[in-house]
Structures are given as C-alpha cells and as structure tokens.
Write an enzyme that holds these catalytic residues in place. Structure first.
Site, mmCIF file in Angstrom:
data_model
loop_
_atom_site.group_PDB
_atom_site.id
_atom_site.type_symbol
_atom_site.label_atom_id
_atom_site.label_comp_id
_atom_site.label_asym_id
_atom_site.label_seq_id
_atom_site.Cartn_x
_atom_site.Cartn_y
_atom_site.Cartn_z
ATOM 1 N N UNK A 18 0.766 -1.252 -0.048
ATOM 2 C CA UNK A 18 0.068 -0.089 -0.009
ATOM 3 C C UNK A 18 0.866 1.383 -0.029
ATOM 4 N N ASP A 50 -14.982 6.272 1.482
ATOM 5 C CA ASP A 50 -15.189 5.028 2.152
ATOM 6 C C ASP A 50 -14.421 3.730 1.426
ATOM 7 O OD1 ASP A 50 -16.473 3.385 3.967
ATOM 8 O OD2 ASP A 50 -18.197 4.583 4.126
ATOM 9 N N HIS A 139 -8.113 -10.625 -15.177
ATOM 10 C CA HIS A 139 -7.620 -9.849 -16.316
ATOM 11 C C HIS A 139 -5.925 -9.772 -15.849
ATOM 12 C CE1 HIS A 139 -7.721 -7.556 -19.771
ATOM 13 N NE2 HIS A 139 -6.908 -6.342 -19.372
#
Length: 347
Positions: A18, A50, A139
């Site tokens: 992250u 959110d 994908h």
C-alpha cells in the site's frame, strides 16, 4: 513458506504494498473534477472516501463493490498472493458484508517464469476460499513491475451497512491489528529485521479481517473502516471528517509491530509515510507524543486491521469477542469526541 523459486519480488518494484499507492494529496487533486454520482439506490459512494461502494438491490440485499491491488512487499510469491487477496477482501469486511465473488487483477512481466505468477495466484485463491467467496476469473497485463489484487463483490443487508461516517461522541475506538507494516516491510527490503519479525508481519498482513467483522454481529456498532495505504491517522481522519466528530487517540494503547519503533527511530521509513503526513498533519493535534511514534501512526499499512467505533459501554465486550474470534489485536485505542478544531487529537 510455499513458493520455492529464488526470486526477490521486492527488488522488482520501486515501492511495496500500500506504500505504492498515490498519496492522498495528489489523489485529491486528480479526483476534484469528477462529477458526483447521485442515485437513490447508491447507499455509499466516494463522497466520504469510504472503503467500498454499496448499491441497494432490493429491500433485503445490497451489493458491495470494491477492488484493490498493489506491488509485492514480500519475496515469496505465494505469500504475496495471500496478502494481496486479504487486503482486497478487507474492504467488504469493513462494510460488514460477506464477499461472494472475486476476480484477479494481474500485472506481471512476461520475461519471468510463469510458475512464479502461478504461485501468486494460488496464494490469492486460497484466501478467497477461506473467505467463502468464489474466484471467477480475472484480467492480466504484461508489465515491468508485478502487481496483484482482486475485484470483489459482496452482499449486505441495506439496513446493516456500516460506513466510515457514523462515529458518535461517546464511542470508543477499537483497532484489530497492530500497525507498522510499511516501516517493517521497508526494513525487510533492506535486510534489517529479524526472521521472527518477518514472520510476524507476514502473518498479520495475510490475516483476513473476516473474523473481526463477524464478531461485530450483535453489537450496536456505529462506524467501521479498514486501515490501509493512508495510514492509521489518515483513515481515522476520514472517519472523523465523515462523521463530523473529533477522534482522540491514545498513542500508548496503539498495538505496534515488533521492531517498528526501532526502525522508525533510525529513519527506515517508506516514502508513503511522508506523503500521508504532509496531507494530514494540519488536521492533527499532537500532545507530547514522540516523533517516531507519530511516524508509525502515519505509516501506510498493507492489509491493516479494522478501526471500529462502538458505544463505550459495549467496547470491552466487543474487544473480548474479537479476540476469541481470532483478531490479532482488538485493542481499545481511543474515543470519539464532539467536533473540535482538529479532526484528530493524539495524546
């Protein structure tokens, strides 16, 4: 550990997990021109930053839709797949939903052994199975830097959706995982942490938030979010702003991973921490907390825990239930105040 290939996935990328996300300040600039979407069936959109979108299907069902993917933060392909999948599934749990289907999102350099990608996909598939969802496809893109994650759909009753905008004055705040993954992962990349710490951080990142979310059933919880790329304080600030309140955080009660404090004191810190700090610190009041602890609170988390706002009188019972259900921390880390000048107060 699974995945026997001698490959340094973390050496193939410039930023890990992250911490590779675009910083909140730059992201806000990119999003400013997007039109607002209005639909009476859209229960949660992106207005309050959110964790996922929620769309009412009928009186009894709402669809949760989310996606997440990132670069490796560990070298083991199988474990990377597990961590990335756990992180992707977390957004559904943050809305107190149940994941039902998932699809792979894959970027991988075709010049490398495809068995490495196979291990990544196997790790992800095992976490999807653990969640109870079904993996239905995906994908791929040929890319220089490997990236992996999931698009996830889940279900929740429309009346039981918990957003990041419902915290109320008088609530207690519970955090369900230790923080420090960005800092410790940076130390791992530089071979500066002990093997026991590596094992600890991998266990934390691969752990599903499913068990903490399931423990919420039966409690009058007001708000939930998960702690990921914008760090503990970044996501706490989103909850505070969305709820129109101030969150008071007790720094001494925050669960912190092994070696994170030592690494932070040495300046072993991901670039994402500085981006988070720059964007958020003007809305944070810090009262006598050391700089290295504040850095950990701004540290971008990979597959972090849930931050839960619950009435004070129920907080201890909920934390105990979370622990019995398998949460890795479940610590009361602060409280919700009426709106003050700053969104966050750290003591």
């Amino acid at each position: 550990m699974k995945g026997s290939k001698e490959i340094k996935l973390t050496q193939m990328v410039t930023a890990s997990g992250u911490a590779a996300k675009i910083g909140p300040e730059d992201l806000a600039k990119a999003l400013v021109g997007l039109p607002k979407m209005f639909d009476e069936r859209l229960l949660v959109g992106f207005d309050t930053s959110d964790d996922a979108a929620v769309y009412r299907l009928d009186d009894d069902k709402a669809l949760i839709q989310t996606l997440d993917f990132f670069t490796p933060m560990v070298d083991d392909p199988y474990l990377f797949g597990q961590i990335a999948a756990s992180n992707s599934l977390s957004d559904v749990y943050a809305m107190v939903g149940k994941p039902i289907v998932a699809m792979n999102i894959v970027c991988f350099p075709s010049c490398h052994d495809m068995s490495i990608l196979g291990e990544i996909l196997k790790g992800g598939a095992d976490k999807v199975i653990e969640s109870g969802a079904i993996l239905v496809g995906g994908h791929t893109v040929d890319d220089k830097e490997p990236k992996y994650g999931l698009s996830v759909a889940g279900l929740v009753h429309p009346d039981k959706v918990l957003a990041n905008s419902g915290a109320r004055p008088g609530d207690a705040l519970i955090l369900t995982k230790p923080i420090g993954t960005g800092i410790v992962s940076t130390g791992m990349k530089a071979a500066m942490v002990q093997k026991s710490t590596e094992d600890e951080v991998v266990k934390i990142m691969a752990h599903l938030n499913k068990y903490a979310a399931e423990a919420l059933d039966g409690f009058n919880v007001n708000s939930v979010t998960d702690i990921t790329g914008f760090g503990f304080l970044g996501h706490a600030a989103e909850m505070a702003k969305g709820s129109g309140v101030t969150l008071e955080i007790s720094s001494k009660d925050i669960p912190i991973m092994s070696e994170a404090e030592e690494l932070a004191k040495m300046g072993i810190i991901p670039a994402g921490m500085y981006r988070n700090k720059k964007f958020i610190q003007s809305d944070v009041l810090c009262e006598g907390v050391s700089e290295h602890i504040m850095d950990i609170l701004y540290d971008p988390q990979t597959s972090g825990g849930l931050l839960v706002s619950v009435p004070q009188e129920h907080a201890r019972a909920l934390a105990d239930k979370m622990t019995s259900c398998g949460s890795l921390a479940a610590k009361i880390v602060g409280r919700v105040l009426s709106k003050e000048e700053k969104s966050i107060i750290v003591i």
